[in-house]
Design an enzyme around this catalytic site. Structure first.
Site, PDB file in Angstrom:
ATOM      1  N   ASP A 167       1.451  87.281   6.730  1.00  0.00           N
ATOM      2  CA  ASP A 167       2.236  86.694   7.707  1.00  0.00           C
ATOM      3  C   ASP A 167       2.408  87.625   8.884  1.00  0.00           C
ATOM      4  O   ASP A 167       3.584  87.995   9.093  1.00  0.00           O
ATOM      5  CB  ASP A 167       3.387  86.314   6.897  1.00  0.00           C
ATOM      6  CG  ASP A 167       4.294  85.196   7.443  1.00  0.00           C
ATOM      7  OD1 ASP A 167       4.001  84.828   8.670  1.00  0.00           O
ATOM      8  OD2 ASP A 167       5.309  84.591   7.037  1.00  0.00           O
ATOM      9  N   SER A 176      13.280  87.325  10.133  1.00  0.00           N
ATOM     10  CA  SER A 176      11.686  87.178  10.079  1.00  0.00           C
ATOM     11  C   SER A 176      11.015  87.893  11.030  1.00  0.00           C
ATOM     12  O   SER A 176      11.460  87.631  12.527  1.00  0.00           O
ATOM     13  CB  SER A 176      11.309  85.541  10.380  1.00  0.00           C
ATOM     14  OG  SER A 176      11.631  84.946   9.033  1.00  0.00           O
ATOM     15  N   HIS A 197       4.560  82.992  10.744  1.00  0.00           N
ATOM     16  CA  HIS A 197       5.580  81.757  10.720  1.00  0.00           C
ATOM     17  C   HIS A 197       6.405  81.749  11.916  1.00  0.00           C
ATOM     18  O   HIS A 197       6.873  80.420  12.351  1.00  0.00           O
ATOM     19  CB  HIS A 197       6.131  81.478   9.438  1.00  0.00           C
ATOM     20  CG  HIS A 197       7.299  82.360   9.405  1.00  0.00           C
ATOM     21  ND1 HIS A 197       7.400  83.640   8.405  1.00  0.00           N
ATOM     22  CD2 HIS A 197       8.544  82.218   9.567  1.00  0.00           C
ATOM     23  CE1 HIS A 197       8.759  84.147   8.505  1.00  0.00           C
ATOM     24  NE2 HIS A 197       9.367  83.155   8.929  1.00  0.00           N
TER      25      HIS A 197
END
Lengths: 724, 724
Positions: free
Chosen positions: B224, B660, B88
């Site tokens: 991810d 992230s 992402h």
């Protein structure tokens, strides 16, 4: 209208030769089979009773304490006819006594004395007197040359004959039911108690904590219990409510265990499961997955939205419609879960695969193939024929079931026709023995009758009827539009419906009962537009009835043979599908793993109740409970092993609708909980029981006692209970 | 527009005197503090490295492998500038290279050779060169007699001064940030790499398996991760994309562990957490709970629905808007979770209670009360003043941020004003050092520009602006309706917006860059209607800027003191709030109990991926993965202890947005996972860290390796990695 148990089917086969293998937890066993269950391994798990202490045909077994409501279960818990069941079983009775001034539904209800107990309007309790295997008597009325329709009628006739003889001169109600799709027949004799009264119900926010959101869900935190009392005439006869009545003398009643359960404990359950279809063919499942459930779900949603709209406009209407919406919603979620479950468990694919293997087995055994090889192709054809009238049948049945006025009109008109026949020859549900119940229904329905809403629902079904495919049109409805242009249909429909509801007299109890007493000629002279419409519709209902009977007759020929073929192949003891008769089941207290990385514990706690509290329905913890919680006044109801007061627990018991209120008992036969729901994963268990995922959700009896004792201080009731 | 890090605040206090107590798992520690953490107990848990192996100011610690993206983190995993981060994080880069013909987003992307690598348009990677405490230099510019605005401006000026000197003549980017609300100041020096390329991304249905439904949720099953590579000029300088560029020489890079993790294992994490507010006052939290979040949520929902409508109409528009919708959605769920978390954890009530106790403590200590007693009442007043312009501020900021054309116009116009000032005196973000980034932004935005949708969003905000309360009206907008009747407003609005979008030249990159180069006079002569509107709006933006600066200036005076007061009271080591700078955190692999009777395991499995598979987005398992699963070709990625290939795992690490892609490392500093999300219960952890419930969600590196090796056979990439 009054639902009578459909009594059907035949053909015998013997299970005795099958090897007895234990199907752990799966299985809704007939009481006379308990002694043949693997008692030793049950004792190893924790059973302490001998089989005859659970059920004794001569009486005295704990099964005698278990009673049947319309579509639910309860259990005697005192010698004075006191019954414990679920809050949601008592719901309609409480709602019928509730008014904006006395909101028993919202606030709860407690009768401190017997005089304060309120009638549970429309409630009956069935106590089993005896049951017997009548297979030979039923089969003696059949022969191999009969057509499917003749076969159906022969079973119907012998059934009525057996019931008539059994009920004659006795204060009892009998039901004859088929087992294994028609290989065995049992006659059940009930004492039907007509005077049932409310004793105690907790507030809705306890009894139904979590409401629709938590329905079918775990973790659960509902106090889903209620107490009712049964009354009979001073001479012991079953009579309607009267001040002179006395409490029913319930010789056998359950003791309550205060010592609780823990994970792994043996638990057994007795109740009246409604319907399972564990031996269904792939053709039948295909019909359900691709027609029945999708259509049912859509129709429920649309009817619910009509009822909700009406409820939003008027709070007194809302009270009247509430239990109707509840009923529709309950099965809506169930049926959605069923479809999901079918998909998740790949039940249709699994059945197709199983039937393929069965065919292979039969092909390898020419002798068996001769007996059974024809069944699956015949079933295939049968269901293809069924498709030709299923849409019409769906609309006609839903319309008659869900529109009160049409239900009144159709029932009254049908009675006027049936009355002309000999009692013996009438449709089930239209015999002299049904007169009283029908009258009660015509009266009791008035409490929740809302003509303006009924009209909207009726209009909805008429619109749906117009969309039926060619070949399945409903003549009685098409007739209304005869000669009219398509564009005028909506207007004509509106006028037609307005006219029916304006001019009918069926909205009055008095008129309904009067018309119910009339013969066909008198009734026609009334010229009531709803009766006239019902007359038109009856032509087609009769035709559908006939088709359904043929279909059912064929199934009674084929299904027992299919089950027999499976038994031959699997060499396994099989139990009969649930059919509303009393069953015994055993299992264990146990959590489960619903999905990857998630574990559900076997029990919930009071802290969990508080955790969900939003102070808004359906998660609005009553102040009294909040207060006791904040004081930590838990007394002996505190369970050290979980560090809290227990609320609900899971067990591996095999249950379905109808089991609501079933007593869950420990190995000594003491009450430890009340079954009130299955988990979401269990919904499809009606078709396929998955021991890894199927769980019963039970109220822990310690939560019941905690609420009665510490929160609501209901001393009188507590004194009447026998707590060990 | 380009977001520059807000650099603010002052006032010093020393933490050294505080006793050092371990806040297990909570805490985003500055790297130079690692050696003061409880190393012995960390070693007992599983740490094997000495502090200087984690971070060494002279270089060589594993922290040197960790890099910053705009608002995320990555880590070097080879000496050739190869970076691992989240899917992402790479999403927008992939999306910018995707077309209906080459759907890299849907199908995934792999460059088998360096030549096949594609530019990650608009992506920059920041490598830390050094950082230093510059508190004394900042504080030397302040004195006690300054007003709040003067104080704000003094910090701004000294900040710019320090940065200017630090960057001068060097190929670096510097950021100066305040810690503890302004008691400490750090200068970070980064090497900014402008040439970033895509190496490998899995298909969307792997990288984002579960999509919005699973976002912030456990159990999770997303792959991810993504790989990018950084390039510099042959002489090592940072330059834009060019064929001549060579891979960046990343001396320190992480090794990957193939031995995996199990519950209880020590794990540590280094990354760039964005924002936490662990020391916020009740007044600030009240503002967020009762104004900021509710308004943000509603606005997001409404803007998303506009964008979705536009996407539904045109698939090429849908691709352009996808990452915008994603961004809005991500924070929508986060902010909803935040509000819920605030409620569940009763953060406002807790703060009020805590402040009450702080007041009591101060009252008992007159000497301390003299220093700190005034803070809370002053903060109370400050936030009351803020309320008087908060609605206007909200609309002006959202409008400028979310409408591309207005953002272009406002930024270009503001540049023309700022350019007239000395570099030193300009607003942050409008200095010479920002020119390049602004130009890049004016160019890169073109890829996803959809004028017709932008117009709808702009119209939406104008309508909202009209509903502002009196005293907070926006002059530039009210002016449009001057003299008009209320009923004509919609029509006037429509005409106004149509006119702006028809006549503006801002839709063309060339024109935008041309205008960006103009001075104020030249720009005004253009007579572009959007520039004209931006000019009107700038008057009020400037006024809001001033108010915000005053507000911020006051906070820099009060907040450090508030934190100091807490430190005095609690006698506890405190760590600074996250502010986008590099932090170290340690914790353990661990599941949790999200609610009564539910347990979440620490790890998910490949079976769980299949369990969720519906073959429809966002649960559409790619065929290749299904095939490998059905063949059970798991190789060494099979974990005996869980009986499957691991997918995602939970750890107690303290993370937030910005983390992230952060490397999760075992005690030896080997990569075992990538943080990519927090659980739902962790959302409110930005304000209050609850060790029982707060968890980081990480991709297990074994899942990454399994996908590369067994499913997608990406041998070249695997060879480049150093797997232990």
């Amino acid at each position: 209208m009054i639902k009578t148990m459909v009594v059907t089917f035949l053909t015998v086969f013997l299970l005795a030769f099958l090897s007895l293998t234990s199907l752990a937890n799966e299985g809704m066993w007939l009481l006379d089979f308990i002694s043949q269950l693997p008692i030793d391994s049950m004792k190893a798990l924790g059973l302490r009773l001998n089989p005859e202490e659970s059920y004794n045909p001569k009486g005295g077994g704990i099964a005698d304490a278990v009673v049947k409501f319309g579509g639910a279960t309860g259990a005697f818990v005192s010698p004075e006819g006191l019954i414990i069941t679920n809050h949601h079983v008592a719901y309609t009775a409480v709602q019928r006594q509730s008014t904006p001034e006395h909101n028993y539904l919202g606030d709860g209800f407690y009768a401190q004395t017997k005089e304060q107990e309120l009638p549970a309007i429309g409630y009956n309790v069935y106590v089993i007197k005896s049951f017997e295997d009548v297979t030979q008597r039923v089969l003696s009325a059949l022969n191999e040359r009969m057509s499917d329709l003749e076969r159906y009628k022969a079973v119907e006739n012998i059934t009525k004959e057996i019931i008539r003889k059994a009920e004659k001169g006795k204060d009892v109600k009998c039901k004859l039911v088929s087992m294994y799709g028609g290989s065995q027949y049992y006659l059940f004799t009930y004492f039907k108690i007509r005077d049932v009264r409310l004793v105690y119900v907790p507030p809705l926010s306890v009894g139904e904590y979590g409401g629709e959101i938590d329905n079918w869900m775990w973790p659960r935190h509902a106090g889903d219990f209620a107490f009712l009392r049964t009354y009979v005439a001073p001479d012991g006869k079953s009579v309607n409510y009267s001040k002179e009545n006395v409490p029913y003398n319930s010789k056998v009643y359950l003791k309550l265990s205060s010592s609780g359960i823990k994970e792994g404990d043996f638990v057994m359950l007795i109740g009246f499961p409604g319907t399972t279809k564990r031996y269904e063919s792939s053709f039948s499942i295909d019909k359900m997955v691709n027609h029945d459930y999708p259509k049912d779900i859509r129709t429920r949603q649309e009817v619910i939205s009509i009822l909700k709209e009406a409820s939003a406009e008027d709070s007194s209407v809302a009270i009247k419609l509430s239990s109707r919406i509840k009923g529709l919603n309950n099965y809506l979620k169930k049926n959605q879960g069923m479809l999901e479950g079918f998909k998740r468990a790949q039940i249709l694919q699994g059945k197709i695969e199983e039937e393929k293997l069965l065919k292979e087995f039969l092909n390898e055994n020419p002798k068996l193939n001769k007996n059974y090889g024809h069944i699956l192709p015949e079933l295939d054809n049968l269901f293809k024929e069924y498709k030709k009238f299923q849409d019409k049948k769906f609309i006609v049945e839903w319309m008659t079931d869900r529109c009160d006025f049409l239900d009144f009109a159709s029932t009254i008109y049908k009675w006027s026709l049936e009355k002309k026949k000999k009692d013996q020859d009438r449709e089930p549900g239209y015999q002299d023995r049904d007169t009283l119940e029908t009258k009660e229904w015509l009266e009791d329905t008035q409490v929740n009758l809302v003509p303006s809403t009924d009209k909207k629902v009726f209009g909805y079904f008429l619109t749906k009827a117009l969309q039926l495919p060619f070949g399945q049109k409903i003549g009685a409805i098409e007739k209304v539009f005869e000669g009219a242009e398509k564009k005028d249909r909506n207007k004509i429909l509106e006028e037609f419906v307005n006219d029916l509801y304006e001019k009918t007299e069926l909205g009055s109890v008095e008129e309904r009962l009067k018309m119910f007493g009339m013969n066909e000629g008198e009734l026609e002279k009334q010229n009531d537009p709803f009766i006239n419409f019902a007359k038109q519709l009856e032509v087609e209902r009769e035709e559908l009835r006939k088709k359904k009977k043929e279909f059912s007759g064929a199934l009674t020929r084929l299904e027992p043979k299919l089950i027999q073929a499976y038994a031959e192949w699997k060499k396994k003891r099989l139990y009969p599908d649930a059919n509303g008769t009393i069953r015994f089941n055993y299992g264990q207290v146990k959590g489960y793993v619903p999905q990857d990385a998630v574990s559900f514990r076997y029990i919930t706690t009071l802290a969990g109740v508080m955790e969900k509290n939003t102070s808004q329905e359906p998660f609005d913890v009553p102040e009294e409970l909040e207060e006791v919680y904040s004081k930590k006044d838990f007394g002996s109801y505190f369970d050290e092993s979980i560090g809290d007061v227990p609320v609900n627990f899971l067990s591996t018991n095999d249950i379905t609708n109808g089991n609501s209120g079933s007593p869950v008992m420990n190995g000594k036969g003491e009450l430890v909980g009340l079954a009130f729901d299955g988990n979401y994963e269990s919904i499809s268990a009606d078709y396929l029981f998955d021991p890894e995922l199927t769980r019963a959700i039970n109220v822990d009896i310690r939560y019941v006692l905690f609420l009665l004792d510490k929160v609501y201080h209901v001393e009188g009731l507590l004194k009447e209970l026998s707590i060990h």
